[in-house]
Design a protein around this motif. Structure first.
Motif, PDB file in Angstrom:
ATOM      1  N   ARG A 133       0.848  -1.194   0.000  1.00 35.81           N
ATOM      2  CA  ARG A 133       0.000   0.000   0.000  1.00 35.81           C
ATOM      3  C   ARG A 133       0.888   1.250   0.000  1.00 35.81           C
ATOM      4  O   ARG A 133       0.448   2.333   0.357  1.00 35.81           O
ATOM      5  N   VAL A 134       2.134   1.100  -0.410  1.00 38.04           N
ATOM      6  CA  VAL A 134       3.099   2.206  -0.396  1.00 38.04           C
ATOM      7  C   VAL A 134       3.013   2.963  -1.720  1.00 38.04           C
ATOM      8  O   VAL A 134       3.336   2.419  -2.783  1.00 38.04           O
ATOM      9  N   PRO A 135       2.566   4.215  -1.672  1.00 42.95           N
ATOM     10  CA  PRO A 135       2.463   5.005  -2.903  1.00 42.95           C
ATOM     11  C   PRO A 135       3.841   5.263  -3.516  1.00 42.95           C
ATOM     12  O   PRO A 135       4.823   5.496  -2.814  1.00 42.95           O
ATOM     13  N   VAL A 136       3.881   5.223  -4.838  1.00 48.55           N
ATOM     14  CA  VAL A 136       5.109   5.537  -5.564  1.00 48.55           C
ATOM     15  C   VAL A 136       5.588   6.940  -5.188  1.00 48.55           C
ATOM     16  O   VAL A 136       6.790   7.177  -5.047  1.00 48.55           O
ATOM     17  N   ALA A 137       4.646   7.857  -4.994  1.00 53.07           N
ATOM     18  CA  ALA A 137       4.996   9.228  -4.637  1.00 53.07           C
ATOM     19  C   ALA A 137       5.822   9.280  -3.356  1.00 53.07           C
ATOM     20  O   ALA A 137       6.667  10.172  -3.193  1.00 53.07           O
ATOM     21  N   ALA A 138       5.626   8.319  -2.458  1.00 55.48           N
ATOM     22  CA  ALA A 138       6.380   8.301  -1.200  1.00 55.48           C
ATOM     23  C   ALA A 138       7.873   8.167  -1.466  1.00 55.48           C
ATOM     24  O   ALA A 138       8.687   8.762  -0.751  1.00 55.48           O
ATOM     25  N   LEU A 139       8.237   7.385  -2.482  1.00 52.09           N
ATOM     26  CA  LEU A 139       9.659   7.250  -2.816  1.00 52.09           C
ATOM     27  C   LEU A 139      10.229   8.605  -3.219  1.00 52.09           C
ATOM     28  O   LEU A 139      11.241   9.043  -2.672  1.00 52.09           O
ATOM     29  N   PHE A 140       9.575   9.268  -4.158  1.00 48.18           N
ATOM     30  CA  PHE A 140      10.099  10.534  -4.655  1.00 48.18           C
ATOM     31  C   PHE A 140      10.091  11.619  -3.577  1.00 48.18           C
ATOM     32  O   PHE A 140      11.027  12.412  -3.489  1.00 48.18           O
ATOM     33  N   GLU A 141       9.072  11.633  -2.740  1.00 46.15           N
ATOM     34  CA  GLU A 141       9.021  12.612  -1.644  1.00 46.15           C
ATOM     35  C   GLU A 141      10.171  12.393  -0.667  1.00 46.15           C
ATOM     36  O   GLU A 141      10.815  13.354  -0.233  1.00 46.15           O
ATOM     37  N   ASN A 142      10.425  11.138  -0.324  1.00 45.54           N
ATOM     38  CA  ASN A 142      11.514  10.846   0.608  1.00 45.54           C
ATOM     39  C   ASN A 142      12.877  11.155  -0.003  1.00 45.54           C
ATOM     40  O   ASN A 142      13.755  11.703   0.673  1.00 45.54           O
ATOM     41  N   LEU A 143      13.071  10.815  -1.271  1.00 42.66           N
ATOM     42  CA  LEU A 143      14.343  11.138  -1.929  1.00 42.66           C
ATOM     43  C   LEU A 143      14.533  12.657  -1.996  1.00 42.66           C
ATOM     44  O   LEU A 143      15.637  13.160  -1.748  1.00 42.66           O
ATOM     45  N   LYS A 144      13.468  13.372  -2.313  1.00 42.02           N
ATOM     46  CA  LYS A 144      13.536  14.830  -2.387  1.00 42.02           C
ATOM     47  C   LYS A 144      13.920  15.429  -1.033  1.00 42.02           C
ATOM     48  O   LYS A 144      14.677  16.399  -0.953  1.00 42.02           O
ATOM     49  N   ASP A 145      13.439  14.807   0.033  1.00 45.45           N
ATOM     50  CA  ASP A 145      13.719  15.293   1.389  1.00 45.45           C
ATOM     51  C   ASP A 145      15.081  14.838   1.911  1.00 45.45           C
ATOM     52  O   ASP A 145      15.418  15.106   3.070  1.00 45.45           O
ATOM     53  N   GLY A 146      15.848  14.119   1.070  1.00 46.98           N
ATOM     54  CA  GLY A 146      17.212  13.762   1.456  1.00 46.98           C
ATOM     55  C   GLY A 146      17.416  12.334   1.923  1.00 46.98           C
ATOM     56  O   GLY A 146      18.525  11.967   2.316  1.00 46.98           O
ATOM     57  N   ALA A 147      16.371  11.528   1.912  1.00 50.75           N
ATOM     58  CA  ALA A 147      16.514  10.132   2.335  1.00 50.75           C
ATOM     59  C   ALA A 147      17.273   9.344   1.270  1.00 50.75           C
ATOM     60  O   ALA A 147      17.213   9.656   0.085  1.00 50.75           O
ATOM     61  N   SER A 148      17.959   8.319   1.704  1.00 52.83           N
ATOM     62  CA  SER A 148      18.618   7.416   0.762  1.00 52.83           C
ATOM     63  C   SER A 148      17.646   6.291   0.399  1.00 52.83           C
ATOM     64  O   SER A 148      16.626   6.087   1.080  1.00 52.83           O
ATOM     65  N   ILE A 149      17.970   5.560  -0.641  1.00 49.78           N
ATOM     66  CA  ILE A 149      17.155   4.404  -1.011  1.00 49.78           C
ATOM     67  C   ILE A 149      17.153   3.393   0.134  1.00 49.78           C
ATOM     68  O   ILE A 149      16.116   2.818   0.461  1.00 49.78           O
ATOM     69  N   ASP A 150      18.305   3.196   0.760  1.00 44.31           N
ATOM     70  CA  ASP A 150      18.371   2.257   1.887  1.00 44.31           C
ATOM     71  C   ASP A 150      17.437   2.677   3.020  1.00 44.31           C
ATOM     72  O   ASP A 150      16.772   1.830   3.623  1.00 44.31           O
ATOM     73  N   GLN A 151      17.385   3.968   3.308  1.00 49.13           N
ATOM     74  CA  GLN A 151      16.476   4.445   4.352  1.00 49.13           C
ATOM     75  C   GLN A 151      15.030   4.186   3.956  1.00 49.13           C
ATOM     76  O   GLN A 151      14.233   3.713   4.765  1.00 49.13           O
ATOM     77  N   PHE A 152      14.696   4.499   2.714  1.00 48.44           N
ATOM     78  CA  PHE A 152      13.331   4.276   2.236  1.00 48.44           C
ATOM     79  C   PHE A 152      12.949   2.804   2.396  1.00 48.44           C
ATOM     80  O   PHE A 152      11.865   2.485   2.876  1.00 48.44           O
ATOM     81  N   LEU A 153      13.842   1.910   1.995  1.00 53.49           N
ATOM     82  CA  LEU A 153      13.560   0.475   2.098  1.00 53.49           C
ATOM     83  C   LEU A 153      13.413   0.034   3.551  1.00 53.49           C
ATOM     84  O   LEU A 153      12.619  -0.853   3.862  1.00 53.49           O
ATOM     85  N   GLU A 154      14.149   0.669   4.439  1.00 51.45           N
ATOM     86  CA  GLU A 154      14.017   0.361   5.869  1.00 51.45           C
ATOM     87  C   GLU A 154      12.664   0.833   6.399  1.00 51.45           C
ATOM     88  O   GLU A 154      12.015   0.141   7.175  1.00 51.45           O
ATOM     89  N   TRP A 155      12.249   2.005   5.974  1.00 53.67           N
ATOM     90  CA  TRP A 155      10.993   2.589   6.442  1.00 53.67           C
ATOM     91  C   TRP A 155       9.773   1.908   5.835  1.00 53.67           C
ATOM     92  O   TRP A 155       8.690   1.924   6.411  1.00 53.67           O
ATOM     93  N   PHE A 156       9.931   1.356   4.634  1.00 58.22           N
ATOM     94  CA  PHE A 156       8.830   0.704   3.921  1.00 58.22           C
ATOM     95  C   PHE A 156       9.260  -0.713   3.544  1.00 58.22           C
ATOM     96  O   PHE A 156       9.566  -1.006   2.384  1.00 58.22           O
ATOM     97  N   PRO A 157       9.302  -1.635   4.520  1.00 60.54           N
ATOM     98  CA  PRO A 157       9.865  -2.964   4.299  1.00 60.54           C
ATOM     99  C   PRO A 157       9.131  -3.816   3.261  1.00 60.54           C
ATOM    100  O   PRO A 157       9.689  -4.775   2.753  1.00 60.54           O
ATOM    101  N   GLY A 158       7.924  -3.473   2.894  1.00 58.71           N
ATOM    102  CA  GLY A 158       7.216  -4.234   1.866  1.00 58.71           C
ATOM    103  C   GLY A 158       7.714  -3.974   0.465  1.00 58.71           C
ATOM    104  O   GLY A 158       7.435  -4.726  -0.462  1.00 58.71           O
ATOM    105  N   VAL A 159       8.460  -2.893   0.289  1.00 62.05           N
ATOM    106  CA  VAL A 159       8.988  -2.513  -1.025  1.00 62.05           C
ATOM    107  C   VAL A 159      10.364  -3.138  -1.189  1.00 62.05           C
ATOM    108  O   VAL A 159      11.189  -3.098  -0.278  1.00 62.05           O
TER     109      VAL A 159
END
Length: 74
Positions: free
Chosen positions: A27-53
């Motif tokens: 249920r993780v919106p694609v927009a969440a990836l781009f928003e998090n990257l824009k805010d300075g998160a790394s891909i690894d952080q995103f994957l940690e925060w959204f373990p289903g992806v």
């Protein structure tokens, strides 16, 4: 990676997350990836925060977006 395979990593259903594009099987919106990257998160952080992806889903989406940008530029 071909574009069709990239899009297989995503899904959209009117009754799921208000019809937003989400990573398939989540249920993780694609927009969440781009928003998090824009805010300075790394891909690894995103994957940690959204373990289903999966990393493969993120990489496929980014590859697809890059291909789209390259096609627009030519």
């Amino acid at each position: 990676m071909d574009q069709t395979h990239s899009l297989d990593m995503l899904e959209r259903h009117p009754d799921k997350v208000s019809g937003a594009w989400v990573f398939k099987g989540t249920r993780v919106p694609v927009a969440a990836l781009f928003e998090n990257l824009k805010d300075g998160a790394s891909i690894d952080q995103f994957l940690e925060w959204f373990p289903g992806v999966s990393r493969a889903q993120v990489e496929a989406l980014l590859d697809y977006e890059l291909t789209m940008l390259e096609q627009m530029a030519s």
